[in-house]
Design an enzyme around this catalytic site. Sequence first.
Site, PDB file in Angstrom:
ATOM      1  N   LYS A   1       9.955   0.442  16.398  1.00  0.00           N
ATOM      2  CA  LYS A   1       8.932  -0.187  17.238  1.00  0.00           C
ATOM      3  C   LYS A   1       8.995  -1.703  17.016  1.00  0.00           C
ATOM      4  CE  LYS A   1       4.861  -0.345  15.514  1.00  0.00           C
ATOM      5  NZ  LYS A   1       4.730  -1.818  15.319  1.00  0.00           N
TER       6      LYS A   1
ATOM      7  N   ASP B   1      -0.404   3.094  14.225  1.00  0.00           N
ATOM      8  CA  ASP B   1       0.748   2.982  15.112  1.00  0.00           C
ATOM      9  C   ASP B   1       1.235   4.316  15.662  1.00  0.00           C
ATOM     10  OD1 ASP B   1       0.947   0.240  15.011  1.00  0.00           O
ATOM     11  OD2 ASP B   1       2.438   0.206  13.413  1.00  0.00           O
TER      12      ASP B   1
END
Length: 279
Positions: A10, A130
């Site tokens: 990410k 996340d």
Amino acid sequence: MTVEAFAPAKVNLTLHVTGQRPDGYHTLDSLVIFVDAGDRLSFDAAETLSLTVTGPRADGVPGDARNLVWKAADLLGPGRGAAIVLEKHLPAAAGIGGGSSDAAAALRGLARLWEVDLPEAAELLALGADVPACLKPRPLRMQGVGETILPGPEMPAMALVLINPGVEVSTPAVFKALDRKDNPAMPTPPGWASAAVMAHWLGRQRNDLEPPALAQAPVIGAVLAALDDTPGCLLARMSGSGATCFGIYETNEDATAATDALRRARPDWWVQAAVPVSM
């Protein structure tokens, strides 16, 4: 039947810290993409749950209930069994969501193996802020403490170079050292005709965690400078709470050339070329 899943890194192209709730959690506004550098997981049916960690970045990664992959399995199917193999390629505690993406990939893989539905995003916050964003990797805008996921803009063709200098940065310490926690939110990403136009827009945005992370780990400054010095780099910025930084390039050729040069200059750094992916 063996089920496989990919856990892409990410990358926070922006990260605006917009406030702090009474419970201490910070609210964010972040433009996120995922890239084709990442970890790989496989799942086989078994009576009990087990986790084997392999790969070039396996050292120090727990293979028991401390690992987010194990916690994700317990959340999805308490008491169910599976033999899980996690092949680690991403550095740990690096600001690119390695553990969270692993957990999200575990949820996707085990949902197929066990033939069960995926949890709602709000349920996943127990695994980490996340994880909801990582569940369906694609360009997105993440707000709140991670529970609000909005579609991101269509991304132009581009390539990236990721660098981690081999230092771990404490996320709680970075947040604690913020000068202010009520910074302006990010404007709506407009979509861009090219990587250069996008990089110009991104350059007017921020990663509010970069200054305190830089104070904690000055080597981040050396990484950003090294990226800036490579031909074709349109923007260099830190991702997440660090210490991984990224450079944006128009072409794969530029990113590959930069990767080769940086690996020669700093063989002690993890340097990886990548392109965005959607899953």
